[in-house]
Scaffold this motif. Sequence first.
Motif, PDB file in Angstrom:
ATOM      1  N   VAL A  77       0.855  -1.185   0.000  1.00  0.00           N
ATOM      2  CA  VAL A  77       0.000   0.000   0.000  1.00  0.00           C
ATOM      3  C   VAL A  77       0.891   1.235   0.000  1.00  0.00           C
ATOM      4  CG1 VAL A  77      -1.825   1.252   1.214  1.00  0.00           C
ATOM      5  CG2 VAL A  77      -1.756  -1.250   1.314  1.00  0.00           C
ATOM      6  N   GLY A  78       0.690   2.100  -0.983  1.00  0.00           N
ATOM      7  CA  GLY A  78       1.468   3.320  -1.070  1.00  0.00           C
ATOM      8  C   GLY A  78       0.701   4.513  -0.518  1.00  0.00           C
ATOM      9  N   HIS A  79       0.581   5.557  -1.305  1.00  0.00           N
ATOM     10  CA  HIS A  79      -0.146   6.769  -0.929  1.00  0.00           C
ATOM     11  C   HIS A  79      -1.108   7.123  -2.063  1.00  0.00           C
ATOM     12  CE1 HIS A  79       3.079   6.976   1.995  1.00  0.00           C
ATOM     13  NE2 HIS A  79       3.975   7.078   1.017  1.00  0.00           N
ATOM     14  N   PHE A  80      -2.041   8.009  -1.793  1.00  0.00           N
ATOM     15  CA  PHE A  80      -2.972   8.494  -2.820  1.00  0.00           C
ATOM     16  C   PHE A  80      -2.750  10.002  -2.927  1.00  0.00           C
ATOM     17  CE2 PHE A  80      -6.920   9.669  -4.847  1.00  0.00           C
ATOM     18  CZ  PHE A  80      -7.214   8.588  -5.661  1.00  0.00           C
ATOM     19  N   ILE A  81      -2.002  10.399  -3.965  1.00  0.00           N
ATOM     20  CA  ILE A  81      -1.609  11.803  -4.103  1.00  0.00           C
ATOM     21  C   ILE A  81      -1.905  12.270  -5.527  1.00  0.00           C
ATOM     22  CG2 ILE A  81       0.331  13.430  -4.028  1.00  0.00           C
ATOM     23  CD1 ILE A  81       1.671  11.606  -1.981  1.00  0.00           C
ATOM     24  N   GLY A  82      -2.558  13.411  -5.640  1.00  0.00           N
ATOM     25  CA  GLY A  82      -2.845  13.977  -6.949  1.00  0.00           C
ATOM     26  C   GLY A  82      -3.784  13.136  -7.781  1.00  0.00           C
ATOM     27  N   GLY A  83      -4.666  12.405  -7.119  1.00  0.00           N
ATOM     28  CA  GLY A  83      -5.668  11.631  -7.845  1.00  0.00           C
ATOM     29  C   GLY A  83      -5.241  10.249  -8.276  1.00  0.00           C
ATOM     30  N   LEU A  92       5.620   4.093   4.679  1.00  0.00           N
ATOM     31  CA  LEU A  92       5.644   5.157   5.683  1.00  0.00           C
ATOM     32  C   LEU A  92       6.292   6.379   5.054  1.00  0.00           C
ATOM     33  CD1 LEU A  92       6.762   3.034   8.774  1.00  0.00           C
ATOM     34  CD2 LEU A  92       4.430   3.636   8.076  1.00  0.00           C
ATOM     35  N   ALA A  93       5.526   7.455   4.968  1.00  0.00           N
ATOM     36  CA  ALA A  93       5.938   8.614   4.188  1.00  0.00           C
ATOM     37  C   ALA A  93       7.059   9.410   4.837  1.00  0.00           C
ATOM     38  CB  ALA A  93       4.740   9.537   3.959  1.00  0.00           C
ATOM     39  N   THR A  94       7.831  10.058   3.995  1.00  0.00           N
ATOM     40  CA  THR A  94       8.818  11.035   4.427  1.00  0.00           C
ATOM     41  C   THR A  94       8.177  12.418   4.462  1.00  0.00           C
ATOM     42  OG1 THR A  94       9.496  11.534   2.165  1.00  0.00           O
ATOM     43  CG2 THR A  94      10.646   9.727   3.295  1.00  0.00           C
ATOM     44  N   LYS A  95       8.886  13.363   5.020  1.00  0.00           N
ATOM     45  CA  LYS A  95       8.424  14.753   5.014  1.00  0.00           C
ATOM     46  C   LYS A  95       8.252  15.247   3.577  1.00  0.00           C
ATOM     47  CE  LYS A  95       9.529  19.324   6.913  1.00  0.00           C
ATOM     48  NZ  LYS A  95      10.482  20.090   7.765  1.00  0.00           N
ATOM     49  N   GLU A 132      -1.675   3.437  10.162  1.00  0.00           N
ATOM     50  CA  GLU A 132      -0.924   2.499   9.340  1.00  0.00           C
ATOM     51  C   GLU A 132      -1.320   1.044   9.621  1.00  0.00           C
ATOM     52  OE1 GLU A 132       1.710   3.609  12.929  1.00  0.00           O
ATOM     53  OE2 GLU A 132       0.149   4.499  11.664  1.00  0.00           O
ATOM     54  N   ARG A 133      -2.154   0.821  10.649  1.00  0.00           N
ATOM     55  CA  ARG A 133      -2.548  -0.556  10.962  1.00  0.00           C
ATOM     56  C   ARG A 133      -3.610  -1.084  10.004  1.00  0.00           C
ATOM     57  NH1 ARG A 133      -3.206  -0.073  17.556  1.00  0.00           N
ATOM     58  NH2 ARG A 133      -1.095   0.718  17.981  1.00  0.00           N
ATOM     59  N   ASP A 134      -4.469  -0.199   9.483  1.00  0.00           N
ATOM     60  CA  ASP A 134      -5.523  -0.647   8.567  1.00  0.00           C
ATOM     61  C   ASP A 134      -5.781   0.423   7.506  1.00  0.00           C
ATOM     62  OD1 ASP A 134      -6.600   1.068  10.469  1.00  0.00           O
ATOM     63  OD2 ASP A 134      -8.066  -0.367  11.228  1.00  0.00           O
ATOM     64  N   SER A 178      10.197   6.128   0.736  1.00  0.00           N
ATOM     65  CA  SER A 178      11.064   6.194   1.916  1.00  0.00           C
ATOM     66  C   SER A 178      11.878   4.924   2.122  1.00  0.00           C
ATOM     67  CB  SER A 178      10.225   6.441   3.173  1.00  0.00           C
ATOM     68  OG  SER A 178       9.434   5.299   3.478  1.00  0.00           O
ATOM     69  N   GLY A 179      11.406   3.812   1.584  1.00  0.00           N
ATOM     70  CA  GLY A 179      12.033   2.526   1.867  1.00  0.00           C
ATOM     71  C   GLY A 179      11.628   1.947   3.207  1.00  0.00           C
ATOM     72  N   ARG A 180      10.769   2.666   3.933  1.00  0.00           N
ATOM     73  CA  ARG A 180      10.274   2.183   5.229  1.00  0.00           C
ATOM     74  C   ARG A 180       8.844   1.682   5.063  1.00  0.00           C
ATOM     75  NH1 ARG A 180       9.621   5.320   9.608  1.00  0.00           N
ATOM     76  NH2 ARG A 180       9.028   7.136   8.364  1.00  0.00           N
ATOM     77  N   PHE A 181       8.540   0.562   5.708  1.00  0.00           N
ATOM     78  CA  PHE A 181       7.211  -0.031   5.614  1.00  0.00           C
ATOM     79  C   PHE A 181       6.775  -0.547   6.977  1.00  0.00           C
ATOM     80  CE2 PHE A 181       9.089  -0.384   1.428  1.00  0.00           C
ATOM     81  CZ  PHE A 181       8.057  -0.035   0.568  1.00  0.00           C
TER      82      PHE A 181
END
Length: 498
Positions: free
Chosen positions: A4-10, A37-40, A176-178, A17-20
Amino acid sequence: MRTVGHFIGGKEVEGKSGRFADVFEPMTGEVKAKVALATKAELRAAVENAKAAQPEWGATNPQRRARVLMKFLELVQRDYDKLAELLAREHGKTIPDAKGDIQRGLEVAEFACGIPHLMKGEYTEGAGPGIDIYSMRQPLGVVAGITPFNFPAMIPMWKFAPAIACGNAFILKPSERDPGVPMALAALMLEAGLPPGILNVVNGDKEAVDAILDDPDIKAVGFVGSSPIAQYIYERAAQTGKRAQCFGGAKNHAIIMPDADIDQTVDALIGAGYGSAGERCMAISVAVPVGKATADALMDKLIPRVEALKIGPSTDPTADYGPLVTKEALERVKNYVDIGVKEGATLAVDGRGFKMQGYENGFYMGGCLFDNVTKDMRIYKEEIFGPVLSVVRAHDYAEALSLPSDHDYGNGVAIFTRDGDAARDFAAKVNVGMVGINVPIPVPIAYYTFGGWKKSGFGDLNQHGPDSVRFYTKTKTVTSRWPSGVKEGAEFSIPLMK
C-alpha cells in the motif's frame, strides 16, 4: 504480498522512503500487506497537489460540491460489502460491525451534502444610514486529518466530508494498521467527480504526523487517538498557528440506578462493553451500580453473559466480537488484567486464556469482568481499550454522579433508570461531554456534534454537525456603504451605526 502506497494527486503512488509497516489480518495473525511510511518530502508533495487544486475547488459553487458527495454516497453503497470485508480483515471487527463503521461515516457525508445551506452567511440591511452588513464563510485552504485504527471508515469520513464540502483540500493520514479502506474511499471520491489533489492520503507514522504539524500551508488539523498524542498534536499545532480539534481517550461510565430494568441494562452493557472487542472510544468500560442490592443483582446477570460471549473470526456473522487489532494490543490488555488482579479487584470472569480453535495465532481475548474496583486503581484510571468491564460499586446517587464527573476523562456517560427526575438531574450535572439516558453509547447523530471534555478533547470545536462547518471555514464580515449614503468631509471618530 500487497503493498500500500499513498494516494496523491488523484492516483495511488508508491512510497519512496524505503520504510514499511506490517498490515496484519488479526483473525489469523498473518501479515497480509506492507504499507509505506511517508517522508516529510512525500507529505509536502501531497500538500503541493492540494494547494494547487484547492482554489478552483473552493470557487466551485456549493451545490456542485454537494453533488460530488451525493455521487460518493452512491458509490460507497455499491461497494459496501467489499469495503466491509476489507475493513474487517484489516481491523479485526466483525463484518456487521464493519458495516456499522461505514454507515456512521456515510451519515456525516449525508449531512455535508447540505453544505449550500450550512455555509450561508448573515445579512443586515440598513444597519446604519445607507449601510448594509453581511458575512460570508470561506474555506481555510488545505487542512488535514490524523485518524485512528479503530474506525478506519467512519472517522476519515467525519473529517474529510465536511472539510471538502466547505471547499477545502484535505490531507488524510490514517492509521498504518488498517490503511486499505481509507485508500479505497479516496479512490471512490475521485470516481465521484472530486478533482485530483483535493483528497490525498498519506500513510505514515510520527514522521508524517510531525510533517503535517510543521507544514505552513496546512491551516487546520483534526485528530482522534490517545489523550497524550491528542495533547501533543494540539499544543504543537497551536505553536504553528493551526486550528486544531483533537480527541483522546475515554473511560465511559454507566450508572445503574436501583429502579433500572436489569435485563435491559445487562444487554446494553454487554453490547457497549464488549462490542468490537472494546476497541471503541465510546465503549462502556465502567459499570456503576447504586446500592449493594443493585450491584449483586447486576453481577448475577452479568457473569453468565460475559462467560457466554461468542468470540470468533471477523468473517463469522454469528460472532459477538472478533480479535484485537495487533498482538501488541492483545498483550497490553492482558497486562491491564494482571494489574487489576494485583491491585485487589475481583476478577469474576477471566478471558486471558482464550484460544480460537483453528486461529491459534490470531489476536483473540475472551471477555473479562472485574468486581469491587475502586477509583484509586489503575484499571479504573486508565483506558484499557479491550474487552474488559470494571464494576465500581457506589453507595448512593451522589457518589455515582461524582465518579464520571471527577474522572480525568470526560467522553461519554450513560445512566439507566426509570426515574425521569433522576435522569434530568444527571444529564444537567454530570461533567462529561456526551450523555446517554438508557442509551449505552451516546454517539450523537450526524447533524449534532460529537466531542468529549477534559482529557478526552482538546480544542474549542467538535466533530461533525454545525461545529465541523465552523471549524473548516473562516468568517468574513463586510460593511458596505454606497455614495448616496456618504456624508462629505472626513470622519475622525469611530464610525457609529446611528
